[in-house]
Design an enzyme around this catalytic site. Sequence first.
Site, PDB file in Angstrom:
ATOM      1  N   THR A   1      -5.740  -1.753   7.089  1.00  0.00           N
ATOM      2  CA  THR A   1      -5.797  -3.219   7.108  1.00  0.00           C
ATOM      3  C   THR A   1      -7.218  -3.656   7.473  1.00  0.00           C
ATOM      4  O   THR A   1      -7.545  -4.820   7.391  1.00  0.00           O
ATOM      5  CB  THR A   1      -4.828  -3.774   8.178  1.00  0.00           C
ATOM      6  OG1 THR A   1      -5.081  -3.081   9.403  1.00  0.00           O
ATOM      7  CG2 THR A   1      -3.393  -3.576   7.776  1.00  0.00           C
TER       8      THR A   1
ATOM      9  N   LYS B   1       0.836  -1.215   0.000  1.00  0.00           N
ATOM     10  CA  LYS B   1       0.000   0.000   0.000  1.00  0.00           C
ATOM     11  C   LYS B   1       0.872   1.267   0.000  1.00  0.00           C
ATOM     12  O   LYS B   1       0.635   2.182  -0.769  1.00  0.00           O
ATOM     13  CB  LYS B   1      -0.929   0.012   1.237  1.00  0.00           C
ATOM     14  CG  LYS B   1      -1.858  -1.213   1.274  1.00  0.00           C
ATOM     15  CD  LYS B   1      -2.796  -1.186   2.466  1.00  0.00           C
ATOM     16  CE  LYS B   1      -2.105  -1.421   3.803  1.00  0.00           C
ATOM     17  NZ  LYS B   1      -1.437  -2.745   3.931  1.00  0.00           N
ATOM     18  N   THR B   2       1.895   1.266   0.856  1.00  0.00           N
ATOM     19  CA  THR B   2       2.776   2.435   0.930  1.00  0.00           C
ATOM     20  C   THR B   2       3.565   2.583  -0.371  1.00  0.00           C
ATOM     21  O   THR B   2       3.677   3.680  -0.921  1.00  0.00           O
ATOM     22  CB  THR B   2       3.766   2.293   2.118  1.00  0.00           C
ATOM     23  OG1 THR B   2       3.024   1.917   3.275  1.00  0.00           O
ATOM     24  CG2 THR B   2       4.512   3.570   2.379  1.00  0.00           C
TER      25      THR B   2
ATOM     26  N   ASP C   1      -1.461   6.388   6.811  1.00  0.00           N
ATOM     27  CA  ASP C   1      -1.451   4.951   7.073  1.00  0.00           C
ATOM     28  C   ASP C   1      -2.381   4.672   8.257  1.00  0.00           C
ATOM     29  O   ASP C   1      -2.611   5.569   9.078  1.00  0.00           O
ATOM     30  CB  ASP C   1      -0.010   4.529   7.423  1.00  0.00           C
ATOM     31  CG  ASP C   1       0.221   3.053   7.170  1.00  0.00           C
ATOM     32  OD1 ASP C   1      -0.677   2.385   6.612  1.00  0.00           O
ATOM     33  OD2 ASP C   1       1.301   2.553   7.538  1.00  0.00           O
TER      34      ASP C   1
ATOM     35  N   ARG D   1       6.618  -8.207   1.898  1.00  0.00           N
ATOM     36  CA  ARG D   1       7.519  -7.787   2.979  1.00  0.00           C
ATOM     37  C   ARG D   1       8.092  -8.987   3.724  1.00  0.00           C
ATOM     38  O   ARG D   1       9.257  -8.980   4.117  1.00  0.00           O
ATOM     39  CB  ARG D   1       6.819  -6.845   3.953  1.00  0.00           C
ATOM     40  CG  ARG D   1       7.801  -6.350   5.009  1.00  0.00           C
ATOM     41  CD  ARG D   1       7.190  -5.420   6.023  1.00  0.00           C
ATOM     42  NE  ARG D   1       6.906  -4.118   5.458  1.00  0.00           N
ATOM     43  CZ  ARG D   1       5.819  -3.432   5.715  1.00  0.00           C
ATOM     44  NH1 ARG D   1       4.911  -3.921   6.512  1.00  0.00           N
ATOM     45  NH2 ARG D   1       5.637  -2.248   5.165  1.00  0.00           N
TER      46      ARG D   1
HETATM   47  P1  ADP Z   1       2.187  -1.919   3.174  1.00  0.00           P
HETATM   48  O1  ADP Z   1       2.185  -0.423   3.041  1.00  0.00           O
HETATM   49  O2  ADP Z   1       1.003  -2.547   2.518  1.00  0.00           O
HETATM   50  O3  ADP Z   1       2.382  -2.412   4.571  1.00  0.00           O
HETATM   51  P2  ADP Z   1       4.711  -1.705   1.723  1.00  0.00           P
HETATM   52  O4  ADP Z   1       4.356  -0.914   0.524  1.00  0.00           O
HETATM   53  O5  ADP Z   1       5.446  -1.009   2.812  1.00  0.00           O
HETATM   54  O6  ADP Z   1       3.426  -2.470   2.324  1.00  0.00           O
HETATM   55  O7  ADP Z   1       5.547  -2.989   1.198  1.00  0.00           O
HETATM   56  C1  ADP Z   1       6.533  -3.612   1.962  1.00  0.00           C
HETATM   57  C2  ADP Z   1       7.746  -3.949   1.127  1.00  0.00           C
HETATM   58  O8  ADP Z   1       7.390  -5.037   0.279  1.00  0.00           O
HETATM   59  C3  ADP Z   1       8.185  -2.821   0.197  1.00  0.00           C
HETATM   60  O9  ADP Z   1       9.245  -2.109   0.753  1.00  0.00           O
HETATM   61  C4  ADP Z   1       8.631  -3.507  -1.060  1.00  0.00           C
HETATM   62  O10 ADP Z   1      10.011  -3.782  -0.998  1.00  0.00           O
HETATM   63  C5  ADP Z   1       7.911  -4.833  -1.043  1.00  0.00           C
HETATM   64  N1  ADP Z   1       6.774  -4.866  -1.985  1.00  0.00           N
HETATM   65  C6  ADP Z   1       5.464  -4.717  -1.667  1.00  0.00           C
HETATM   66  N2  ADP Z   1       4.700  -4.891  -2.744  1.00  0.00           N
HETATM   67  C7  ADP Z   1       5.538  -5.160  -3.769  1.00  0.00           C
HETATM   68  C8  ADP Z   1       5.325  -5.452  -5.163  1.00  0.00           C
HETATM   69  N3  ADP Z   1       4.095  -5.533  -5.680  1.00  0.00           N
HETATM   70  N4  ADP Z   1       6.405  -5.667  -5.931  1.00  0.00           N
HETATM   71  C9  ADP Z   1       7.653  -5.629  -5.398  1.00  0.00           C
HETATM   72  N5  ADP Z   1       7.912  -5.387  -4.089  1.00  0.00           N
HETATM   73  C10 ADP Z   1       6.867  -5.150  -3.286  1.00  0.00           C
END
Ligand code: ADP
Length: 335
Positions: free
Chosen positions: A163, A69-70, A114, A222
């Site tokens: 979430t 998401k981030t 977030d 992640r």
């Molecule tokens: P969330 O915000 O949903 O908790 P993040 O965007 O922080 O997740 O993702 C966590 C890590 O996972 C990122 O730093 C990235 O390295 C990896 N990641 C997440 N989604 C992808 C994707 N679709 N392709 C490649 N790497 C990804």
Amino acid sequence: MKQKSQLIIAGEEVEEDRLTDSMLRPKTLNEFVGQKKLKESLLISIKAAKERGEPIDHLLFSGAPGLGKTSLSYIIAREEGVNIKVTSGPALQRVADLAAILTNLEKNDILFIDEIHRLNRIIEEALYPVMEEFGLDLILGKGPGAKILRLNLSSFTLIGATTRPSLLSSPLRDRFGFFYQLNYYNLQEIEEIVKRSAYLLNIEIENEATKEIAIRARFTPRVANRFLKRVRDFAQVKKRKIDKDLVDEALSMFEIDNKGLTETDRRVLKMIIEKFNGGPVGLKNLSVTLNEDIFSLEDIYEPYLLQIGFLERTPRGRKATKEAYKYLGYEKGLF
Ligand code: ADP
């Protein structure tokens, strides 16, 4: 204290992630693996907004921790060529905090919030006119003499991440133009992510080892990246190459089994099976009996157990499935 397996699979960001995150975060939609439909739709919205010179409609991303998401929010900012300011629901305590952030946004910028389901009521209500008319109402003074001062803001895009979309009030949810649900990734996609990360971190890894990490990574980028880093450390200390056996050994050390289950996942299932006769059992009851925080159960353990078909959600609570019985070696005499 959190167990080691819980720390390694917890979807949320931890300190050590920050060091490598900027290296591993995909920078463009092309680099972002999977979520094909979502990306197609986003691409159109970005293009249309750019052509009109307007910000994209406010958008809400929902999905388990660590699904991207981030990363997507940063990508949107980059593709649009605008700044992104990042904050979170719990960090915004007072309207003054919000005002300080909002008045610093430039036209078409992005504000990423977030855990938006954790905003307090006052901030949430202050956000309504902000989202609708880009106006923040500040209340000056108290009682009957209080005055409302409206601050006119630059137009911007609010991106909320959650979430738990069900915890968002409907007035807040309704003010988002787009709602995107991020799904768990499939094995090939996680493999691709592990390969990409290995390349970026200059890690030599055999194909079978990549596969093995992917199998255990709970369909979550992640978690996959974290496993890769733990495996690299293990290989370096043991002075060995990264093959399937090494992945096996390294992850077993963290009590991650070959289906990606942790000690706590197994405890959850065993408890439902042994103490509650397979269920149904309510989450609260389960959390008390296991002495596990209910939020971890809901955010980390349950989604994965549901996803792999070991747990079933019924109106009366959670039930362990036949597959769970089988996997844990209970099949005899129970069916
Ligand atoms: P969330 O915000 O949903 O908790 P993040 O965007 O922080 O997740 O993702 C966590 C890590 O996972 C990122 O730093 C990235 O390295 C990896 N990641 C997440 N989604 C992808 C994707 N679709 N392709 C490649 N790497 C990804």
